[in-house]
Scaffold this motif. Structure first.
Motif, PDB file in Angstrom:
ATOM      1  N   ARG A 136      -6.238  -9.444   2.905  1.00  0.00           N
ATOM      2  CA  ARG A 136      -6.789  -8.949   4.160  1.00  0.00           C
ATOM      3  C   ARG A 136      -5.781  -8.171   4.993  1.00  0.00           C
ATOM      4  O   ARG A 136      -6.142  -7.285   5.748  1.00  0.00           O
TER       5      ARG A 136
ATOM      6  N   SER B  59      -9.796   1.724  -1.043  1.00  0.00           N
ATOM      7  CA  SER B  59     -11.190   1.710  -0.593  1.00  0.00           C
ATOM      8  C   SER B  59     -12.040   0.743  -1.394  1.00  0.00           C
ATOM      9  O   SER B  59     -13.110   0.317  -0.930  1.00  0.00           O
ATOM     10  N   SER B  60     -11.576   0.382  -2.597  1.00  0.00           N
ATOM     11  CA  SER B  60     -12.381  -0.511  -3.438  1.00  0.00           C
ATOM     12  C   SER B  60     -12.451  -1.920  -2.865  1.00  0.00           C
ATOM     13  O   SER B  60     -13.354  -2.682  -3.218  1.00  0.00           O
ATOM     14  N   ALA B  61     -11.528  -2.291  -1.979  1.00  0.00           N
ATOM     15  CA  ALA B  61     -11.533  -3.634  -1.407  1.00  0.00           C
ATOM     16  C   ALA B  61     -12.716  -3.829  -0.470  1.00  0.00           C
ATOM     17  O   ALA B  61     -13.193  -4.959  -0.287  1.00  0.00           O
ATOM     18  N   THR B  62     -13.224  -2.743   0.125  1.00  0.00           N
ATOM     19  CA  THR B  62     -14.348  -2.876   1.051  1.00  0.00           C
ATOM     20  C   THR B  62     -15.621  -3.305   0.337  1.00  0.00           C
ATOM     21  O   THR B  62     -16.505  -3.913   0.943  1.00  0.00           O
ATOM     22  N   ALA B  63     -15.701  -2.998  -0.962  1.00  0.00           N
ATOM     23  CA  ALA B  63     -16.892  -3.369  -1.723  1.00  0.00           C
ATOM     24  C   ALA B  63     -16.971  -4.871  -1.972  1.00  0.00           C
ATOM     25  O   ALA B  63     -18.036  -5.385  -2.356  1.00  0.00           O
TER      26      ALA B  63
ATOM     27  N   GLY C 128     -16.708  -7.157   0.310  1.00  0.00           N
ATOM     28  CA  GLY C 128     -17.340  -7.823   1.443  1.00  0.00           C
ATOM     29  C   GLY C 128     -16.564  -9.038   1.895  1.00  0.00           C
ATOM     30  O   GLY C 128     -15.345  -8.977   2.129  1.00  0.00           O
ATOM     31  N   ASN C 129     -17.251 -10.173   2.001  1.00  0.00           N
ATOM     32  CA  ASN C 129     -16.624 -11.416   2.448  1.00  0.00           C
ATOM     33  C   ASN C 129     -15.840 -12.112   1.351  1.00  0.00           C
ATOM     34  O   ASN C 129     -15.239 -13.163   1.592  1.00  0.00           O
TER      35      ASN C 129
ATOM     36  N   VAL D 255     -13.237 -11.009  -0.057  1.00  0.00           N
ATOM     37  CA  VAL D 255     -11.836 -10.584  -0.060  1.00  0.00           C
ATOM     38  C   VAL D 255     -10.939 -11.788   0.201  1.00  0.00           C
ATOM     39  O   VAL D 255     -11.112 -12.498   1.198  1.00  0.00           O
TER      40      VAL D 255
ATOM     41  N   GLN E  43       0.850  -1.192   0.000  1.00  0.00           N
ATOM     42  CA  GLN E  43       0.000   0.000   0.000  1.00  0.00           C
ATOM     43  C   GLN E  43       0.881   1.236   0.000  1.00  0.00           C
ATOM     44  O   GLN E  43       1.974   1.233   0.568  1.00  0.00           O
TER      45      GLN E  43
END
Length: 238
Positions: A228, A214-218, A220-221, A223, A164
């Motif tokens: 993580r 922030s796109s990783a939060t979309a 959900g499970n 990932v 990151q």
């Protein structure tokens, strides 16, 4: 050169531009007077008037050269041309490919699919160690360095790395080992953190892809485990 001419040359050298200009004007008129006088008598082959006139022309030429050099020094050297908003939008909206560095948020699933495909490919040999890589980033605005940082890239398998970092407005130059990529963000874009996925197979060209973190939060499970706990930025310098 006669003693008088040599003395005048010694006086001109340390003078300021204004004083030197005044003295040279006086010398010009003196040289003209000497030419008139010499025209009325037998001309001398190596007269002081000829020497003074040559001295005057030499210093005039030097002043013109210095003025030209000063003008060049004061010019703003052009930096790399800045892409327009439409050019940046066109690059961002281009289809996903291995050459595309900055990805849209909706392209994250395609990037994850490419990573998973490589992880499950038994024909690709895995890396012998899990040592992380350190990358660098320089942020430049109109050619001026405004920020720099380093980031860590964690090995997630099959010569693929995850990290990151934060991109800023302007030209972001990212480097890992001997490879380098550039990402341009418009001035209207606020600094934002991005996920970095590096594919670095031995003896092949490396790929780097960045997507908004922030796109990783979309997802959900959905990932994947390797996404993580991404590595974080190692250090930053303003």
């Amino acid at each position: 050169m006669s003693k008088s001419t040599s003395t005048i040359a010694g006086l001109i050298e340390p003078m300021g531009a204004v004083a030197r200009a005044a003295l040279l004007i006086s010398l010009w008129f003196f040289a003209l007077g000497c030419n008139v006088a010499s025209a009325q008598s037998e001309p001398a082959a190596d007269s002081d008037a000829d020497r003074l006139r040559g001295l005057l022309l030499r210093y005039q030429s030097a002043d013109e050269t210095k003025a030209s050099e000063k003008a060049l020094d004061e010019e703003t050297w052009p930096s790399d041309p800045l892409p327009s908003e439409s050019e940046l939008a066109a690059a961002l909206n281009a289809p996903y490919s291995v050459e595309k560095v900055l990805l849209r948020a909706d392209e994250l699933p395609q990037l994850l699919a490419a990573v998973e495909s490589r992880l499950s490919n038994q024909s690709i040999a895995d890396r012998r160690n899990d040592a992380s890589l350190i990358g660098t980033i320089q942020i430049r605005q109109r050619g001026t360095l405004v920020g720099s940082s380093t980031y860590s890239l964690k090995h997630i398998g099959k010569h693929q790395f995850l990290g990151q970092t934060e991109l800023g407005q302007g030209r972001n130059i990212l480097g890992v080992a001997d490879s380098q990529w550039e990402v341009e963000l418009p001035a209207t874009k606020s600094p934002e953190r991005y996920l970095l996925v590096l594919i670095a197979p031995p003896r092949q060209d490396w790929e780097l892809h960045l997507v908004p973190a922030s796109s990783a939060t979309a997802l959900g499970n959905d990932v994947p485990q390797w996404l993580r706990e991404p590595s974080t930025e190692a250090s930053a310098e303003p």
